[in-house]
Design an enzyme around this catalytic site. Structure first.
Site, PDB file in Angstrom:
ATOM      1  N   TYR A  95       0.825  -1.202   0.000  1.00  0.00           N
ATOM      2  CA  TYR A  95       0.000   0.000   0.000  1.00  0.00           C
ATOM      3  C   TYR A  95       0.864   1.259   0.000  1.00  0.00           C
ATOM      4  O   TYR A  95       0.505   2.266  -0.610  1.00  0.00           O
ATOM      5  CB  TYR A  95      -0.937  -0.004   1.212  1.00  0.00           C
ATOM      6  CG  TYR A  95      -2.141  -0.887   1.033  1.00  0.00           C
ATOM      7  CD1 TYR A  95      -3.278  -0.429   0.382  1.00  0.00           C
ATOM      8  CD2 TYR A  95      -2.140  -2.196   1.508  1.00  0.00           C
ATOM      9  CE1 TYR A  95      -4.393  -1.237   0.220  1.00  0.00           C
ATOM     10  CE2 TYR A  95      -3.249  -3.011   1.347  1.00  0.00           C
ATOM     11  CZ  TYR A  95      -4.370  -2.533   0.702  1.00  0.00           C
ATOM     12  OH  TYR A  95      -5.458  -3.335   0.537  1.00  0.00           O
ATOM     13  N   GLU A 137      -8.084  -7.001   5.559  1.00  0.00           N
ATOM     14  CA  GLU A 137      -7.248  -8.088   5.047  1.00  0.00           C
ATOM     15  C   GLU A 137      -6.539  -8.822   6.181  1.00  0.00           C
ATOM     16  O   GLU A 137      -6.379 -10.045   6.134  1.00  0.00           O
ATOM     17  CB  GLU A 137      -6.247  -7.532   4.028  1.00  0.00           C
ATOM     18  CG  GLU A 137      -6.919  -7.146   2.720  1.00  0.00           C
ATOM     19  CD  GLU A 137      -6.153  -6.114   1.918  1.00  0.00           C
ATOM     20  OE1 GLU A 137      -4.922  -5.993   2.113  1.00  0.00           O
ATOM     21  OE2 GLU A 137      -6.790  -5.412   1.106  1.00  0.00           O
ATOM     22  N   TYR A 190     -13.391 -18.617  -4.384  1.00  0.00           N
ATOM     23  CA  TYR A 190     -12.336 -19.030  -5.314  1.00  0.00           C
ATOM     24  C   TYR A 190     -11.030 -19.290  -4.571  1.00  0.00           C
ATOM     25  O   TYR A 190     -10.874 -18.949  -3.387  1.00  0.00           O
ATOM     26  CB  TYR A 190     -12.110 -17.955  -6.384  1.00  0.00           C
ATOM     27  CG  TYR A 190     -11.911 -16.558  -5.842  1.00  0.00           C
ATOM     28  CD1 TYR A 190     -10.702 -16.152  -5.271  1.00  0.00           C
ATOM     29  CD2 TYR A 190     -12.938 -15.612  -5.901  1.00  0.00           C
ATOM     30  CE1 TYR A 190     -10.522 -14.875  -4.775  1.00  0.00           C
ATOM     31  CE2 TYR A 190     -12.777 -14.326  -5.407  1.00  0.00           C
ATOM     32  CZ  TYR A 190     -11.564 -13.963  -4.851  1.00  0.00           C
ATOM     33  OH  TYR A 190     -11.395 -12.688  -4.344  1.00  0.00           O
ATOM     34  N   ARG A 206      -3.530 -16.482 -10.391  1.00  0.00           N
ATOM     35  CA  ARG A 206      -4.875 -16.392 -10.942  1.00  0.00           C
ATOM     36  C   ARG A 206      -5.878 -16.904  -9.910  1.00  0.00           C
ATOM     37  O   ARG A 206      -5.534 -17.710  -9.033  1.00  0.00           O
ATOM     38  CB  ARG A 206      -5.018 -17.227 -12.216  1.00  0.00           C
ATOM     39  CG  ARG A 206      -4.129 -16.801 -13.366  1.00  0.00           C
ATOM     40  CD  ARG A 206      -4.544 -15.465 -13.944  1.00  0.00           C
ATOM     41  NE  ARG A 206      -3.780 -15.172 -15.148  1.00  0.00           N
ATOM     42  CZ  ARG A 206      -2.589 -14.553 -15.151  1.00  0.00           C
ATOM     43  NH1 ARG A 206      -2.051 -14.166 -13.996  1.00  0.00           N
ATOM     44  NH2 ARG A 206      -1.958 -14.323 -16.281  1.00  0.00           N
ATOM     45  N   GLY A 274     -18.635 -19.836 -16.345  1.00  0.00           N
ATOM     46  CA  GLY A 274     -19.285 -19.216 -15.204  1.00  0.00           C
ATOM     47  C   GLY A 274     -20.103 -20.184 -14.376  1.00  0.00           C
ATOM     48  O   GLY A 274     -20.560 -19.843 -13.285  1.00  0.00           O
TER      49      GLY A 274
END
Length: 396
Positions: A95, A137, A190, A206, A274
């Site tokens: 950041y 986070e 995911y 990914r 999808g």
């Protein structure tokens, strides 16, 4: 904290950002990568080439500036970004780098408007947003590391199975190399997959949706071999080179798109690959023997590209509350639950829970907008429509 004057200074730059468009973020990324080339091992450089990441960052920066005095309006965006960042293992130091180059970019592109006072206000505003994201986070990292089967950073997994699901999609079952359990996840989330193809210049990360219900032992992802508009670097590497016995590094499950309830009518709408998060949702509902009606609506080019077609038929036999319909571009429909052409929801609208259901969309952005517009026209409330964009986020 920002003063009222500083808030107005930040908001005063909104027209500047909107007029400059993605030129601001394009300049920013080039500046940052020139000074910090190691970040190319974190950022998806394919999205840089396509311009998707620049547009996503520009949209986020402009939205933040507009809502600097109403950060509650950005809650959903913060949650989505924090989850995505956790799958890249973004750290607080990142950041600092981004903030430095963002402020420098604005000063260099618009020195007349971006005075010292404006720069100071933007610096404080960025630090405020960074603090919010870093805090969220940190919570996600802690939750992942402390849960049963959890971990932090990257963990090595062995490909225990590889299965061809259709012309373009293959599934990979991933089992921990250390033999331990794996953390559970919400159906729809995911995994971050970290690889270094031998022909790639950088480490590539990914995100691939989990395509099965959680079992505590292993994970399954189902990956489309991307060919258009250009071959996908990682997807083709997985399809062509990764075999059972090979090792991949994974980050813990993440994502803010997931099944919200197992007690209300549910409509799962997908196109192409999808269907992967939808299948995880459907498998979860079927395993729980949820006593709610479910509709599984899928569109693809043809039956040869329809992944998990046989599995859906099996689930229909096991789960009487499941209704499934398919749309193919060609050939002509072979059964009563198949349609030809684009997914036209009015063909089955009379049986859908338009006012009582929850609707989940996943697929190409154009398809999801097409489906969402139809749902809204049929009377579905916007709050009942949830969607996942593969890649940088965009609004429908």
């Amino acid at each position: 904290m920002l003063s009222a004057e500083q808030i107005q200074l930040v908001k005063s730059t909104v027209p500047l950002l909107e007029n400059a468009g993605v030129a601001v973020t394009d300049y920013f990324y080039k500046r940052m990568f020139t000074a910090n080339p190691q970040l190319k091992n974190i950022f998806n450089m394919a999205h840089q080439a396509s311009g998707k990441q620049q547009f996503a960052l520009f949209s986020a920066v402009a939205a933040y500036a507009k809502n600097i005095d109403n950060l509650g309006a950005l809650g959903a965006a913060v949650e989505r970004i924090a989850h995505k960042h956790s799958s890249f293992v973004i750290e607080p130091a990142h950041y600092d780098i981004v903030g430095h180059h963002l402020i420098a970019t604005l000063k260099e592109l618009a020195p007349a408007q971006f005075t010292d006072d404006v720069a100071e206000a933007w610096t404080l505003a960025y630090q405020l947003l960074a603090g919010i994201l870093i805090g969220r986070e940190k919570q996600l990292y802690q939750q992942s590391s402390e849960a049963t089967g959890g971990w932090s950073g990257a963990r090595r997994f062995v490909v225990s199975e590889k299965t061809k699901e259709s012309e373009l999609v293959s599934s990979f079952v991933l089992t921990p190399e250390d033999g331990g359990p794996v953390i559970g996840y919400q159906p729809g989330q995911y995994l971050g997959v970290k690889v270094k193809p031998p022909y790639a210049d950088y480490v590539e990360i990914r995100q691939y949706s989990l395509s099965d219900k959680a079992n505590g032992r292993n994970y399954r992802i189902s990956v489309k071999r991307e060919e258009q508009p250009q071959p996908g670097l990682v997807s083709n590497y997985l399809h062509q080179h990764i075999q059972p016995g090979d090792v991949l590094e994974l980050m813990p499950p993440a994502g803010d798109f997931y099944l919200k309830s197992q007690t209300v009518p549910t409509v799962l709408i997908s196109a192409g690959v999808g269907l992967t998060p939808m299948l995880a949702m459907l498998e979860t509902l079927a395993a729980a023997k949820a006593d709610v009606p479910v509709w599984y609506l899928h569109a693809c080019e043809n039956p040869q590209q329809h992944s998990f077609r046989q599995r859906i038929s099996e689930l229909q036999q096991q789960y009487p509350a499941l209704q499934s319909y398919s749309w193919y571009q060609q050939p002509q429909p072979a059964t009563a639950d198949e349609f030809c052409g684009l997914m036209q929801l009015d063909a089955i609208a009379s049986e859908l829970p338009l006012l009582t259901g929850q609707f989940y969309l996943c697929g190409p952005t154009g398809f999801m907008k097409f489906a969402k517009d139809q749902l809204l026209a049929l009377g579905v409330h916007a709050e009942a429509i949830h969607y996942e964009v593969f890649g940088p986020h965009s609004d429908l």
